[in-house]
Write an enzyme that holds these catalytic residues in place. Sequence first.
Site, PDB file in Angstrom:
ATOM      1  N   ASN A  57       0.696  -1.070  -0.173  1.00 26.09           N
ATOM      2  CA  ASN A  57      -0.120   0.497  -0.015  1.00 26.09           C
ATOM      3  C   ASN A  57       0.715   1.471  -0.466  1.00 26.09           C
ATOM      4  O   ASN A  57       1.513   1.389   0.569  1.00 26.09           O
ATOM      5  CB  ASN A  57      -1.142  -0.259   1.234  1.00 26.09           C
ATOM      6  CG  ASN A  57      -1.811  -1.528   1.543  1.00 26.09           C
ATOM      7  OD1 ASN A  57      -2.005  -2.143   0.263  1.00 26.09           O
ATOM      8  ND2 ASN A  57      -0.789  -1.872   2.714  1.00 26.09           N
ATOM      9  N   HIS A 110      10.711  -6.281  -1.078  1.00 24.14           N
ATOM     10  CA  HIS A 110       9.758  -6.785  -2.080  1.00 24.14           C
ATOM     11  C   HIS A 110       8.459  -5.606  -2.269  1.00 24.14           C
ATOM     12  O   HIS A 110       8.493  -4.933  -2.618  1.00 24.14           O
ATOM     13  CB  HIS A 110       9.052  -7.962  -1.765  1.00 24.14           C
ATOM     14  CG  HIS A 110       8.243  -7.933  -2.873  1.00 24.14           C
ATOM     15  ND1 HIS A 110       8.660  -9.116  -4.071  1.00 24.14           N
ATOM     16  CD2 HIS A 110       7.328  -7.773  -3.205  1.00 24.14           C
ATOM     17  CE1 HIS A 110       7.580  -9.406  -4.460  1.00 24.14           C
ATOM     18  NE2 HIS A 110       6.960  -8.564  -4.329  1.00 24.14           N
ATOM     19  N   GLU A 111       8.449  -5.220  -1.674  1.00 27.07           N
ATOM     20  CA  GLU A 111       6.858  -4.186  -0.924  1.00 27.07           C
ATOM     21  C   GLU A 111       8.057  -2.924  -0.792  1.00 27.07           C
ATOM     22  O   GLU A 111       6.840  -1.973  -1.765  1.00 27.07           O
ATOM     23  CB  GLU A 111       6.377  -4.181   0.371  1.00 27.07           C
ATOM     24  CG  GLU A 111       6.085  -5.759   0.745  1.00 27.07           C
ATOM     25  CD  GLU A 111       5.408  -6.839   0.502  1.00 27.07           C
ATOM     26  OE1 GLU A 111       4.748  -5.981  -1.143  1.00 27.07           O
ATOM     27  OE2 GLU A 111       4.904  -7.534   0.315  1.00 27.07           O
ATOM     28  N   HIS A 114       7.947  -1.970  -4.896  1.00 24.70           N
ATOM     29  CA  HIS A 114       7.001  -2.084  -5.605  1.00 24.70           C
ATOM     30  C   HIS A 114       6.576  -0.761  -5.048  1.00 24.70           C
ATOM     31  O   HIS A 114       5.696  -0.394  -6.143  1.00 24.70           O
ATOM     32  CB  HIS A 114       5.633  -2.816  -4.531  1.00 24.70           C
ATOM     33  CG  HIS A 114       5.148  -4.201  -4.880  1.00 24.70           C
ATOM     34  ND1 HIS A 114       5.213  -4.367  -6.560  1.00 24.70           N
ATOM     35  CD2 HIS A 114       4.815  -5.205  -4.102  1.00 24.70           C
ATOM     36  CE1 HIS A 114       5.171  -5.499  -6.493  1.00 24.70           C
ATOM     37  NE2 HIS A 114       4.769  -6.256  -5.522  1.00 24.70           N
ATOM     38  N   GLU A 126       4.913  -8.406 -10.360  1.00 25.39           N
ATOM     39  CA  GLU A 126       4.926  -9.121  -9.290  1.00 25.39           C
ATOM     40  C   GLU A 126       6.412  -9.741 -10.130  1.00 25.39           C
ATOM     41  O   GLU A 126       7.192  -9.775  -9.377  1.00 25.39           O
ATOM     42  CB  GLU A 126       4.214  -9.889  -9.107  1.00 25.39           C
ATOM     43  CG  GLU A 126       3.063  -9.992  -8.325  1.00 25.39           C
ATOM     44  CD  GLU A 126       3.195  -8.895  -6.886  1.00 25.39           C
ATOM     45  OE1 GLU A 126       4.082  -9.172  -6.287  1.00 25.39           O
ATOM     46  OE2 GLU A 126       2.611  -8.140  -6.123  1.00 25.39           O
TER      47      GLU A 126
HETATM   48 ZN    ZN Z   1       4.487  -8.322  -4.726  1.00 24.38          ZN
END
Ligand code: ZN
Length: 847
Positions: A258, A290-291, A294, A313
């Site tokens: 988010n 990873h997050e 993003h 992803e």
């Molecule tokens: Zn992801």
Amino acid sequence: MDGTTYLSDYRPYPFTLDEVALRFRLAPTATRVTARMTLTAREAGAALQLDGEELDLISASIDGVALTPADYLLTETGLTIHPAALPEGRFTLETEVQIAPAENTALEGLYMSKGMYCTQCEAEGFRKITFYPDRPDVMARFHVRIEGDLPVLLSNGNPVAQGPGWAEWDDPWPKPAYLFALVAGDLRATPGHFTTMSGKHVDLNIWVRPGDEDRTDFALGALQRSMKWDEDAYGREYDLSLFNLVAVDDFNMGAMENKGLNIFNSKLVLASPETATDADYERIEAVIGHEYFHNWTGDRITCRDWFQLCLKEGLTVFRDQSFTADMRLGPVKRIEDVITLRGRQFREDAGPLSHPPRPDHYREINNFYTATVYEKGAEVVGMLRTLVGPEGYRRALDLYFERHDGQACTIEDWIKVFEDSSGRDLSQFMRWYTDAGTPHLKVTDSFSDGVYTLEFTQHTNPTPGQMEKPARHIPVAVGLLSPNGDEVVPTTVLEMTEPRQSFRFEGLASRPVPSILRNFSAPVVLEHEAPAEERAFLLAHDTDPFNRWEAGRVLARQTLMGMAEGEEPEPAYLDAIGALLGETNDPAFRALILRLPGEDEIAQALFAAKKTPDPDAIHRARRGLMEVLAKRHEAALARLYEAAAVPGPYTPDAGPSGLRALRLAALSLLSTRDGGARARALYKAADNMTESLGALAVLVANGAAEAELAAFRARWQDNALVMDKWFATQLSLAPPAAAAGLATRLAEDPLFDWKNPNRFRALMGGLSANHAGFHRADGAGYRFYADWLLRLDPLNPQTAARMSTAFETWRRYDKARQGLARAELERIAQTPALSRDLGEMAARLLS
Ligand code: ZN
């Protein structure tokens, strides 16, 4: 099929939505949500369709005038406002709904976890919060007001104002609803900061429940390292002055990106030496990376529709893998990633759930957060990088960010960026995204007059709905070694585009030893017949670390496959392991070679060789090989065990982690000789979870852990994350005959809080990881597992459906086992009121 969504049906949303103002008045069973949206029709005469599920509509108005029931249609899945009720030009729609977060057991939308409110909106959870065009190509600026008598009230973006019992947030970056987040609770922050490459100051907070504050330091450091790495490796800077990360105990997945407010499963945040293993530390850093990554690959550039999921992803997994490789040991990380890929994605691709990285239809999108979308998606990005080279890759990514920032994109957009920046035609390469199945690459070689020839053929088995498999564009990295171990041809990337193709190497003095598919340059199954001595040679001499390991892995796998069918162990393999034990090569690397392939991998290999795997025979073969290795190399293993003790206080860094891994690998083999004496001593002496749990696991595998299991439970019963390990470890490694009975007993333990996804996964995942226990000949494993899927499904369909993948291999086994597994799947499929999630999975598993 009814209720199926098709990629070919994509149509742009007929309205533009610029801004949305949300107001939450929080109450556990009666939260009120008001949404005010400014909309403009793009097509005359279009109805306004809003998604909404499990919402109580209180009121709706347009430009301040209340709608009457004649103006709209309200169904189970949404609210449609008739064109006649819509003004021309720009208008404002305001709705109010009531929801009950405390009753939300599916953990999708707004829900509660231990007194704290939190949200999970990907993929289609926002529609459980308010009526909205819940699709990723509708991007809007969010303004959020939260009212509730909790001390911490968080949402995306920047705080604009707050007072006692309320807070307002503004996110300047337009975003799709799946990136919305709200958190409210009694939380404690571990604060930190980061200065970006252009000198901007960013405040960072790791938010946890009171009592967990002493396990957040590592997460904060990992976040700072991620921010720095994305600047260094991709030139990407953070774009808000605040970054919040919250840990929650009840979460269906790992974590969620988010905007400005990442929400994490607490197991991927909390760590201390006493409670987290080396593997946990590595994974926490990877997922925080990873997050965070993003933010650019997912948030700033998002997906047009959910069929494009691997756009964000696959790329973001590729980025987090590179990050870990840079933070730790690159070759070791690559080997670990390939083990995961084969264990999860090749397994998925070889069964009824096989699908392309970009599927073209689904019933429930939650069922497509798979190893194929994530891990194979990452491999496809890695192949693109191999094809255009590191500089070409950076140029392509720069163009991607420049061209598509702020947009919702497709895989075609992504491929076009590589074509435009490299001048290459990638239309054949595109099949990696649209076609399912793992290609098999067969190679033969010949040598005459100084010319060495490699001949490749590629073949992909049919997969559900795709019978024809045209040739793919496969980068095959190859090196050639001379018989004395010198590299005569350094790594060269051959590009295979035909079903059958040969490559010539000229001017060689003698027949070389080929090292094929270096660094695992493509996600394929390599079929290369070679004598065991040649593999032992590569294990000793290959200059490519991945292929050194791979040579050992193939030897170990072939030895185990033979032993499962009653043959003697391969002498060349036993000798090669002896040579390896005497080396001073990197400990983490040696640990990987000492770790034998798992039982599921052996079953997968036997099935691929058109044999029927016998789970009990495989289990005995693996134990048997451990005994043979230990007997043969006992003295060397014992020396290694002593020498690999890590001096000084615990740190989770790659160096000491590698030593501990090597030591535990030696311990596991030695335990077949010493009755577990060393493991028992290590369990007593250990001051960190890596060694406690490692020693405990060895004792469990030897059926001699009773006292230690009781002591472990007594010590850790109040720490949920550690107790998850207690459940999973004893079940996954228990002697197979005892596994189903043990599972039944553990399910009756008062600590088996089955509504918590981590705990459910610990027990069920523990059972399915016990290969011969789950696939017990009498079907007790299948029955127990299916009972629990059916019990969880009405409460939490997403997790029930994910866990059903334990059944994806059922067609590998003998007729009797197949019959038992099929009966359980049919029982699931025929259950009335099954969720769409588990219903789709059961149907696909049976297809
Ligand atoms: Zn992801």
